[in-house]
Design a protein around this motif. Structure first.
Motif, PDB file in Angstrom:
ATOM      1  N   ILE A 300       0.851  -1.196   0.000  1.00 29.33           N
ATOM      2  CA  ILE A 300       0.000   0.000   0.000  1.00 29.33           C
ATOM      3  C   ILE A 300       0.882   1.241   0.000  1.00 29.33           C
ATOM      4  N   VAL A 301       0.561   2.193  -0.856  1.00 22.69           N
ATOM      5  CA  VAL A 301       1.331   3.436  -0.963  1.00 22.69           C
ATOM      6  C   VAL A 301       0.697   4.499  -0.063  1.00 22.69           C
ATOM      7  N   VAL A 302       1.531   5.180   0.719  1.00 25.93           N
ATOM      8  CA  VAL A 302       1.046   6.229   1.617  1.00 25.93           C
ATOM      9  C   VAL A 302       0.758   7.484   0.789  1.00 25.93           C
ATOM     10  N   THR A 303      -0.516   7.849   0.713  1.00 27.55           N
ATOM     11  CA  THR A 303      -0.906   9.056  -0.029  1.00 27.55           C
ATOM     12  C   THR A 303      -1.761  10.002   0.818  1.00 27.55           C
ATOM     13  N   ASN A 304      -2.086   9.593   2.050  1.00 24.14           N
ATOM     14  CA  ASN A 304      -2.882  10.427   2.951  1.00 24.14           C
ATOM     15  C   ASN A 304      -1.933  11.270   3.811  1.00 24.14           C
ATOM     16  N   LEU A 328       8.631  -1.734   5.161  1.00 17.88           N
ATOM     17  CA  LEU A 328       8.427  -0.365   4.685  1.00 17.88           C
ATOM     18  C   LEU A 328       9.545  -0.031   3.716  1.00 17.88           C
ATOM     19  N   SER A 329       9.172   0.399   2.503  1.00 16.61           N
ATOM     20  CA  SER A 329      10.157   0.765   1.479  1.00 16.61           C
ATOM     21  C   SER A 329      10.122   2.273   1.263  1.00 16.61           C
ATOM     22  N   GLU A 334      14.755  -0.684   2.204  1.00 12.59           N
ATOM     23  CA  GLU A 334      13.729  -1.461   2.887  1.00 12.59           C
ATOM     24  C   GLU A 334      14.056  -1.535   4.373  1.00 12.59           C
ATOM     25  N   MET A 335      13.043  -1.308   5.223  1.00  7.03           N
ATOM     26  CA  MET A 335      13.261  -1.308   6.666  1.00  7.03           C
ATOM     27  C   MET A 335      12.103  -1.999   7.372  1.00  7.03           C
ATOM     28  N   GLY A 346       4.496   8.714  -0.346  1.00  8.64           N
ATOM     29  CA  GLY A 346       5.250   7.916  -1.298  1.00  8.64           C
ATOM     30  C   GLY A 346       5.846   6.667  -0.695  1.00  8.64           C
ATOM     31  N   ASP A 347       5.831   6.520   0.650  1.00  4.18           N
ATOM     32  CA  ASP A 347       6.293   5.275   1.279  1.00  4.18           C
ATOM     33  C   ASP A 347       5.412   4.119   0.810  1.00  4.18           C
ATOM     34  N   THR A 348       6.019   2.958   0.659  1.00  6.09           N
ATOM     35  CA  THR A 348       5.254   1.756   0.325  1.00  6.09           C
ATOM     36  C   THR A 348       5.349   0.783   1.492  1.00  6.09           C
ATOM     37  N   ILE A 349       4.194   0.369   2.007  1.00  6.81           N
ATOM     38  CA  ILE A 349       4.150  -0.518   3.169  1.00  6.81           C
ATOM     39  C   ILE A 349       3.546  -1.856   2.764  1.00  6.81           C
ATOM     40  N   LYS A 350       4.234  -2.937   3.148  1.00  9.97           N
ATOM     41  CA  LYS A 350       3.656  -4.269   2.942  1.00  9.97           C
ATOM     42  C   LYS A 350       2.844  -4.624   4.182  1.00  9.97           C
TER      43      LYS A 350
END
Length: 555
Positions: A300-304, A328-329, A334-335, A346-350
């Protein structure tokens, strides 16, 4: 038809816009031409501008100066926003070594420039222009010109700096590439063997984030909560799935552990030796593919932007029991997510969880890419204002008659780097898409290059007629190649850097995208770009500062 002639030759706002448009368009078209697979890119805009100026075209100086400085600010600020997240995320021991080597390259370049200054008899302003061209650093040129202006130097001095830069620049690009090829030949590099070595190293990297299924065999943990495991570890981990009592779930910190429970743990690779001792051996069960599991995973991409100024641990919606953040990418890094991390746009979270849980958290995080396509310009210009104010602060250094300023090149760059990392905490959303950032950056650098070219071309014939042109080229070649070869040998021989890393180091320390492109072509992978991004911001700042200091100390 006289009106067309007047439009192109008489100084006016319309004439300035037309000439700038022609110079930039022709420069970009010519920049697509490759020689031996290498292109000078947008630097052709500078040469086209010099040609127009050489042909006698003059513009309104005040408008031209505004476009030059505004273009430079746009370029360095958006550059800082782009490389900032990766720069801070890569500040580890290996990155420090790379930055020390980059500092050494800059230092040797300054020493070489000073020695050639004392031997050649050229003014330090000209030598600074040669140095900036030899290391392909355009903001350094801008900083030198700003310093000369502050010292009330003549227009001719500024023109000579630009001309020296333009003469040295093409050979600077090819000099960096030559240095790479010399090192490849010197150390007899086999590209395939280097690639294989890197793949092995990447798989065995201690801080690489991996996942394993561990079976609870430590009887002392039976009956304890999962929080007990977290309290006994120095580094955050994620328990993304748990199997016990015949059921697979996404556990919370308060869930009680039973004997034989299987935990799917996401953590840095180096931590698993301790986890094996603490929990137990690796299980053969695969909770990811279990048919009786009702859990799914998604990225999921952080857009909020409403959630980007708070710690993960401070957001109640993230403490639900039916989903878990596992990875978190950010900017290619990746962390492991933990409560102290602040999300950025713009962060991408699995995320792993039930279908309902994923639907709910997707709504909270946003995952609307359309929101990211429209840049928020207000925070960007606020950042630029702060950067200009910061760059205008005078720093008094003993024995220098004029206070040192980081200037319009350094101030916005430093502020952009800081805001890219900490801006969310100040409610300043500086996120731009890669394409939007690149658009603004290219607009800025082309405006700057067109302006410096249009103000310098009248001196070209004079420089080569007097024999200075060939001398400047020779001096530039020495400034380009000598520091790169010396530090390249040190990096390879004593710091045990791979050839790919050395190539990225040389390109980054020279702030030269064409050289990086060549390095990527040689490597056939993205390894050089990682080192390039690591050293680029610090090197850019140093190049800007030393260009000013050379003029201030030795003028």
């Amino acid at each position: 038809m006289n009106w067309i002639v007047n439009l192109l030759t008489q100084e006016s706002i319309a004439q300035t816009i037309i000439i700038f448009g022609l110079v930039i368009a022709l420069g970009i078209w010519l920049g697509r031409i490759k020689l031996f697979g290498i292109s000078l890119g947008v630097t052709w805009v500078l040469f086209v501008g010099i040609f127009f100026s050489f042909m006698g075209i003059t513009l309104n100086h005040e408008l031209q100066d505004f476009l030059k400085e505004f273009g430079l600010v746009l370029f360095v600020y958006t550059l800082g926003l782009q490389v900032g997240p990766g720069f801070f995320a890569s500040l580890n021991k290996n990155a420090l070594v790379s930055n020390y080597l980059a500092i050494l390259i800059v230092g040797l370049g300054v020493v070489t420039t000073f020695l050639l200054f004392t031997l050649s008899g050229n003014p330090i302003s000209v030598m600074t222009g040669i140095m900036s061209g030899a290391v392909t650093n355009t903001p350094g040129l801008g900083a030198a010109q700003t310093t000369l202006t502050n010292m009330h130097s003549t227009v001719a001095d500024n023109s000579m700096v630009t001309l020296a830069y333009a003469v040295a620049y093409p050979f600077g690009v090819f000099g960096i590439i030559i240095a790479m090829l010399v090192l490849k030949r010197l150390f007899r590099i086999d590209i395939q063997k280097e690639t294989d070595k890197h793949e092995v190293a990447a798989n065995n990297r201690a801080d690489k984030v991996i996942s394993k299924h561990l079976k609870l065999e430590n009887q002392q943990l039976v009956g304890s909560t999962i929080h007990t495991i977290f309290d006994m570890l120095p580094t955050p981990i994620v328990v993304s799935r748990m199997y016990q009592n015949g059921k697979i779930s996404t556990p919370t910190l308060q869930d009680t552990l039973s004997d034989g429970a299987v935990l799917l743990i996401v953590a840095p690779q180096y931590l698993f030796d301790k986890l094996h001792l603490l929990i137990g051996s690796e299980s053969t069960m695969d909770l990811k593919t279990a048919l009786d599991s009702n859990l799914v995973s998604n990225r999921i991409v952080v857009t909020n932007k409403e959630i980007t100024h708070k710690r993960l641990g401070d957001i109640p919606e993230f403490n639900e029991h039916d989903f878990t953040f596992t990875r978190l990418s950010r900017a290619g890094i990746e962390m492991v997510p933990n409560g102290n991390i602040t999300l950025q746009l713009g962060d991408t979270i699995k995320v792993v969880g039930t279908k309902d849980g994923l639907n709910r958290i997707t709504g909270i995080l946003g995952n609307s890419l359309k929101r990211l396509e429209v840049p928020d310009l207000a925070p960007i210009f606020i950042g630029i204002v702060i950067g200009i104010i910061f760059g205008s602060i005078p720093f008094q250094i003993p024995n220098i008659p004029v206070p040192v300023k980081i200037g319009l090149a350094g101030g916005p760059l430093i502020v952009a780097l800081l805001l890219s990392r900490f801006g969310n905490k100040l409610y300043l959303n500086n996120y731009t898409t890669t394409s939007a950032n690149l658009m603004i950056r290219e607009l800025g650098i082309t405006l700057f290059l067109a302006s410096v070219g249009l103000s310098s071309g009248s001196k070209v014939a004079e420089a080569f007629a007097s024999g200075n042109g060939l001398i400047w080229i020779s001096l530039g070649i020495v400034i380009t190649i000598l520091p790169l070869l010396v530090v390249g040998i040190i990096a390879f021989k004593f710091c045990h850097k791979s050839f790919f890393e050395v190539c990225g180091l040389l390109a980054g320390a020279s702030t030269d995208p064409p050289a990086l492109s060549f390095a990527l072509k040689i490597a056939g992978n993205d390894i050089p770009s990682a080192t390039y991004a690591t050293v680029y911001p610090l090197t850019m700042i140093l190049r800007i500062v030393v260009a000013q200091l050379l003029i201030l100390f030795f003028s």
